[in-house]
Design a protein around this motif. Structure first.
Motif, mmCIF file in Angstrom:
data_model
loop_
_atom_site.group_PDB
_atom_site.id
_atom_site.type_symbol
_atom_site.label_atom_id
_atom_site.label_comp_id
_atom_site.label_asym_id
_atom_site.label_seq_id
_atom_site.Cartn_x
_atom_site.Cartn_y
_atom_site.Cartn_z
ATOM 1 N N PHE A 1 16.987 12.702 3.012
ATOM 2 C CA PHE A 1 16.909 11.854 1.823
ATOM 3 C C PHE A 1 16.658 10.397 2.206
ATOM 4 N N HIS A 2 17.164 9.974 3.344
ATOM 5 C CA HIS A 2 16.851 8.632 3.819
ATOM 6 C C HIS A 2 15.341 8.464 3.989
ATOM 7 N N LEU A 3 14.715 9.412 4.688
ATOM 8 C CA LEU A 3 13.270 9.339 4.895
ATOM 9 C C LEU A 3 12.510 9.399 3.578
ATOM 10 N N GLY A 4 12.934 10.314 2.688
ATOM 11 C CA GLY A 4 12.219 10.504 1.431
ATOM 12 C C GLY A 4 12.313 9.313 0.508
ATOM 13 N N VAL A 5 13.508 8.740 0.380
ATOM 14 C CA VAL A 5 13.678 7.571 -0.489
ATOM 15 C C VAL A 5 12.906 6.384 0.084
ATOM 16 N N ARG A 6 12.923 6.223 1.390
ATOM 17 C CA ARG A 6 12.171 5.132 2.009
ATOM 18 C C ARG A 6 10.673 5.303 1.761
ATOM 19 N N ALA A 7 10.166 6.534 1.876
ATOM 20 C CA ALA A 7 8.746 6.779 1.628
ATOM 21 C C ALA A 7 8.386 6.477 0.181
ATOM 22 N N ALA A 8 9.249 6.891 -0.759
ATOM 23 C CA ALA A 8 8.981 6.629 -2.180
ATOM 24 C C ALA A 8 9.039 5.135 -2.465
ATOM 25 N N TYR A 9 9.994 4.445 -1.851
ATOM 26 C CA TYR A 9 10.100 3.000 -2.049
ATOM 27 C C TYR A 9 8.865 2.288 -1.493
ATOM 28 N N ASP A 10 8.459 2.658 -0.283
ATOM 29 C CA ASP A 10 7.307 2.017 0.344
ATOM 30 C C ASP A 10 6.025 2.249 -0.456
#
Length: 308
Positions: A80-89
């Motif tokens: 979820f860390h990776l996924g939320v960061r990707a969505a934010y970016d």
């Protein structure tokens, strides 16, 4: 609070973390494809699955999929860390976190997007239609005598979905239907990947509430769990280490007084003293290791801090 027209221009990315549950994942993707309000992006983090997950994902052409193939299992927290960061970016206005063992009812995303609040959760039910929403109506980090901070839940407070108000304020969440606006991520950061599994979602909710955000369970946003809700785990096994450690971290980081922040030490002592009659040496070793590890996690992991 429900203003569909006012929020019709907001975009949303769904973030999914999956590991070796390809058939469940396929059902989730079917559910996302059937939404009356289609997601703008579906960010999938595959935690190094060894089953036919790749075939399931590569075979979809009906969703705006963005897949990250992790070379190792990062756990739900790391995923979820990776996924939320990707969505934010990528610049999406809202991010909706869902696990791979749930299926949203067709109107679930539309119901969430219609609510003009920063933090929301869908309300879960099981395959029989019984509400099984375990989000806490009260999450107590003030009382040192409260062994478990979760004091009451949505499904222990309301007999069924029909008896709920349209919105119910909750104090913690599961990353199984949690939605946040971009501004929340900007202020409090990302899920903490160091948790691996367990309590990463509860810790994130505490951060959001400490920043002044209220979290609302949306009655009409229906999310269906495909598996039985089993929160009982072997505290002497490998999961037990993470359950103890991450519970301790939540108390050490966010306990509202010194007695609450000392509670992990008391729990460790009690578990060790009782180990001859319950849990045995394995649980005693787990809780000692957990306490030692938690001490080094008092501060938020650097990669989880707010973006600059």
């Amino acid at each position: 609070m429900t203003t569909p027209a006012a929020r019709s221009t907001e975009t949303v990315a769904v973030v999914v973390v999956t590991y070796n549950r390809a058939d469940l994942l396929a059902r989730l993707l079917d559910g996302l494809a059937a939404q009356t309000r289609r997601p703008d992006a579906v960010v999938v983090v595959d935690n190094a699955s060894t089953d036919h997950t790749r075939e399931v994902l590569e075979g979809r052409s009906d969703l705006p999929l963005h897949v990250t193939w992790s070379e190792e299992n990062l756990g739900g927290a790391g995923g979820f860390h990776l996924g939320v960061r990707a969505a934010y970016d990528a610049g999406w206005d809202r991010v909706w976190l869902v696990d791979d063992d749930v299926v949203p009812a067709p109107g679930c995303l539309e119901a969430l997007m219609a609510v003009d609040e920063d933090c929301l959760i869908a309300v879960r039910e099981d395959l029989s239609g019984t509400m099984v929403e375990k989000a806490a109506v009260e999450f107590d980090l003030r009382n040192p005598l409260a062994i478990k901070p979760k004091r009451s839940t949505v499904d222990s407070t309301y007999a069924d979905r029909a008896s709920m108000p349209e919105l119910v304020e909750v104090h913690n969440v599961a990353f199984e239907g949690f939605m946040a606006r971009r501004g929340v991520v900007e202020e409090i950061g990302f899920p903490d990947p160091s948790f691996f599994i367990f309590y990463d979602d509860a810790e994130y909710a505490v951060r959001a509430r400490r920043a002044g955000r209220r979290i609302w369970a949306v009655r009409d946003a229906v999310l269906v769990r495909q598996l039985d809700f089993n929160q009982q785990h072997d505290l002497s096994g490998w999961k037990g280490f993470y359950m103890y450690r991450n519970l301790f971290v939540v108390h050490l980081r966010h306990g509202e007084n010194v007695l609450v922040r000392l509670k992990p030490w008391l729990i460790t002592l009690v578990v060790v003293l009782l180990s001859p009659v319950r849990g045995g040496r394995a649980e005693a070793r787990n809780v000692i290791r957990a306490m030692a590890s938690a001490r080094g996690m008092r501060r938020l992991t650097a990669s989880a801090r707010p973006p600059r």
